[in-house]
Design a protein around this motif. Sequence first.
Motif, short mmCIF file in Angstrom:
data_model
loop_
_atom_site.label_atom_id
_atom_site.label_comp_id
_atom_site.label_asym_id
_atom_site.label_seq_id
_atom_site.Cartn_x
_atom_site.Cartn_y
_atom_site.Cartn_z
N CYS A 39 0.84 -1.23 0.18
CA CYS A 39 0.12 0.15 0.16
C CYS A 39 0.80 1.37 -0.15
O CYS A 39 2.13 1.12 -0.02
CB CYS A 39 -0.87 0.02 1.11
SG CYS A 39 -0.16 0.39 2.78
N THR A 41 1.34 3.31 2.21
CA THR A 41 2.21 3.48 3.36
C THR A 41 3.59 2.65 3.17
O THR A 41 4.75 3.27 3.61
CB THR A 41 1.50 3.06 4.74
OG1 THR A 41 0.36 3.55 4.85
CG2 THR A 41 2.28 2.96 5.97
N TYR A 50 8.94 7.63 5.98
CA TYR A 50 8.15 7.16 7.20
C TYR A 50 8.75 5.95 7.64
O TYR A 50 9.57 5.25 7.08
CB TYR A 50 6.65 6.92 6.66
CG TYR A 50 5.62 6.81 7.75
CD1 TYR A 50 5.56 7.95 8.52
CD2 TYR A 50 4.58 5.93 7.73
CE1 TYR A 50 4.30 7.75 9.51
CE2 TYR A 50 3.58 5.73 8.72
CZ TYR A 50 3.43 6.76 9.52
OH TYR A 50 2.45 6.57 10.40
N HIS A 64 2.08 -5.19 6.42
CA HIS A 64 1.00 -4.80 7.48
C HIS A 64 -0.36 -5.39 7.05
O HIS A 64 -1.38 -5.63 7.72
CB HIS A 64 1.06 -3.58 8.04
CG HIS A 64 0.59 -2.42 7.09
ND1 HIS A 64 1.32 -1.98 6.33
CD2 HIS A 64 -0.94 -1.97 6.84
CE1 HIS A 64 0.84 -1.03 5.47
NE2 HIS A 64 -0.46 -1.05 5.87
N VAL A 90 -2.72 -4.70 13.18
CA VAL A 90 -1.25 -3.93 12.73
C VAL A 90 -0.69 -3.26 14.13
O VAL A 90 0.38 -3.41 14.55
CB VAL A 90 -1.82 -2.85 11.89
CG1 VAL A 90 -0.54 -2.17 11.62
CG2 VAL A 90 -2.09 -3.35 10.44
N ARG A 91 -1.79 -2.51 14.86
CA ARG A 91 -1.31 -1.85 15.93
C ARG A 91 -1.21 -2.44 17.33
O ARG A 91 -2.31 -3.18 17.56
CB ARG A 91 -1.96 -0.42 15.77
CG ARG A 91 -1.53 0.60 16.87
CD ARG A 91 -2.25 1.85 16.92
NE ARG A 91 -2.08 2.58 15.57
CZ ARG A 91 -2.66 3.87 15.63
NH1 ARG A 91 -2.96 4.62 16.75
NH2 ARG A 91 -2.23 4.62 14.45
N GLU A 117 3.20 -0.43 15.43
CA GLU A 117 2.42 -1.03 14.50
C GLU A 117 3.55 -1.82 13.61
O GLU A 117 4.55 -1.59 13.05
CB GLU A 117 2.16 -0.13 13.43
CG GLU A 117 1.11 1.10 14.03
CD GLU A 117 0.48 2.13 13.20
OE1 GLU A 117 -0.74 2.55 13.25
OE2 GLU A 117 1.33 2.66 11.93
N ILE A 120 5.36 -1.04 10.47
CA ILE A 120 5.36 0.36 10.06
C ILE A 120 6.32 0.97 11.21
O ILE A 120 7.16 2.04 10.92
CB ILE A 120 3.96 0.98 10.01
CG1 ILE A 120 3.00 0.34 8.96
CG2 ILE A 120 3.86 2.46 9.93
CD1 ILE A 120 1.69 0.60 9.01
N GLU A 153 -7.37 -5.85 5.77
CA GLU A 153 -7.16 -4.88 6.45
C GLU A 153 -7.35 -3.36 6.00
O GLU A 153 -7.93 -2.47 6.50
CB GLU A 153 -5.40 -4.93 6.78
CG GLU A 153 -5.05 -3.87 7.76
CD GLU A 153 -4.54 -2.43 7.37
OE1 GLU A 153 -4.46 -1.61 8.05
OE2 GLU A 153 -4.28 -2.22 6.02
N ILE A 157 -10.48 0.00 7.39
CA ILE A 157 -10.51 1.57 7.39
C ILE A 157 -11.71 2.14 7.19
O ILE A 157 -12.31 2.82 7.92
CB ILE A 157 -9.43 2.09 6.41
CG1 ILE A 157 -7.94 1.50 6.53
CG2 ILE A 157 -9.33 3.78 6.24
CD1 ILE A 157 -7.22 1.75 7.73
N VAL A 314 -7.99 6.83 11.42
CA VAL A 314 -6.76 5.88 11.17
C VAL A 314 -6.48 4.42 12.01
O VAL A 314 -7.14 4.50 12.87
CB VAL A 314 -5.27 6.55 11.50
CG1 VAL A 314 -5.19 6.68 13.03
CG2 VAL A 314 -4.14 5.87 10.94
N ASN A 315 -6.23 3.52 11.37
CA ASN A 315 -6.15 2.24 12.06
C ASN A 315 -7.48 1.75 12.18
O ASN A 315 -8.56 2.44 12.02
CB ASN A 315 -5.34 2.43 13.04
CG ASN A 315 -4.81 1.26 13.72
OD1 ASN A 315 -5.05 0.72 14.58
ND2 ASN A 315 -3.74 0.47 12.89
#
Length: 370
Positions: A39, A41, A50, A64, A90-91, A117, A120, A153, A157, A314-315
Amino acid sequence: MKALAVFPSRREVRIIDHATPQVTGSRQVKVRVLEVGLCGTDREIAAFDYGTPPAGSDYLVLGHESLCQVVETGPEVRRLRPGDLAVLMVRRGCSHPECLACPAGRPDFCYTGEFTERGIKGEHGFMTTFVVEDESHVVPVPPALREVGVLTEPLTIAQKALAQVWEVQQRLPWACHGALEAGPGACHRAVVLGAGPVGLLGAMALVAAGFDTTVYSRGGEHSDKASLTESFGARFVPAESRSVDDLAAVTGNVDLVYEATGASRVAFDMLRLLGPNAVFVFTGVPGRKAPIEVAADLIMRRLVLHNQVILGTVNAPRQSYEDAIRDLGVFLDRWPGALRGLITLRVALDEGPRLLRERPAGIKTVVVPQ
Ligand code: BGC
């Protein structure tokens, strides 16, 4: 085992040899990674804009968006068995006692920013062969979703966004008389900005919820994206030939905007055209670009006089993963061709570094680690 890693200090992205993890805790699950989605990210991390390696490591294993198969479980694991399909969350929450969200199981709303994450920030991701994870972060996926489960995933969102929209709109009379069985969005109009995976999965969720849905994106009137969009019952308006004002003339009053491009110009143009009592959801993260001019007074005036809400999200929590898995089943029943058509390229792990640099045409690229 092989893994795709980013070395931020050396500005390198390459395949490495990474230690195979073992089950050491009674609630841990070991999975074989079947597929990992790429993706925006990941591209940002691979461009060194990032992403943070785990403490003590000079590299970060990317990835992720996963689909995995359970290979081993600790003695106290109850919900999963070897052979089951699963998606990893993810988180992971921060450990600050003063954070109201993380100890309550909602790290997606972390106050301190010290969450981690996988793939990430501060924890290795899934672009490798095996991963070990606590059962609480492993969400079972039915076997029927083997082909499309990797889309879970990016769909979370939209699920988290919609859960918030339903709560926000309880502030006013919103449900349509006699149309409730058509879904909570019935007789309302939604616009999705962007026809990438997040936008198109969001558009499917909006159509399934009963919204009259229009996708506004680059891609052209007769493009694959346009016909894919129309095949699941949404309208496609091409951004190359139609302005945002033209779009508003096509859709009429807009009750919900789901922004999934990270393009501030289009988003703030659209914000000008938001209807009464509407919600504007931002999900895209813009790159670092020069400031733009916005019609601030007009937007502010309309926000107040039309009771509008702007929401960033987010997330996603576990509930959104479960909702996404349920909805993928619904989409696969209703629009099998469109859903499968979102995955436009599957490549081996070795191809990953190249595909992170080049932006392949199509919608979702998926890496198959073995
Ligand atoms: C992921 C989110 C994550 C965000 C910010 C997105 O690509 O889908 O889970 O919170 O990046 O790091």
